[in-house]
Motif scaffolding. Structure first.
Motif: not given
Length: 91
Positions: A18-19, A46-47, A73-74, A79-81
């Protein structure tokens, strides 16, 4: 022949973060799904701020086409790999 083509279809695999670094999402092809109806499993975790998963929030199963749409879409939404995959063998 059909099974070989279906196996060759690309499916997203790996971790996206997530960004704001609040969650990570894991994509993996379901090896237990039948070849004529392949599925992709996603697990939302969650992270920590470092992107380390702490506990699972949700698990879903979807068709590969839907997984590709979700993945893209993410990525388009920031969002990033995850560069160093948490489980290199799975991802």
């Amino acid at each position: 022949m059909v099974a070989e083509i279906e196996r060759a279809l690309p499916t997203p695999t790996g971790w996206l973060i997530h960004p704001e670094r609040k969650r990570v999402l894991f994509f993996i092809r379901d090896t237990k799904s039948v070849a004529r109806n392949p599925q992709v499993i996603t697990q939302l975790w969650y992270s920590t701020k470092d992107g380390v998963p702490t506990h699972i929030k949700d698990t879903r199963s979807m068709e590969p086409e839907d997984a590709v749409k979700t993945w893209n879409k993410l990525l388009n939404n920031g969002w990033e790999l995850v560069e160093h995959q948490i489980n290199e063998d799975a991802a």
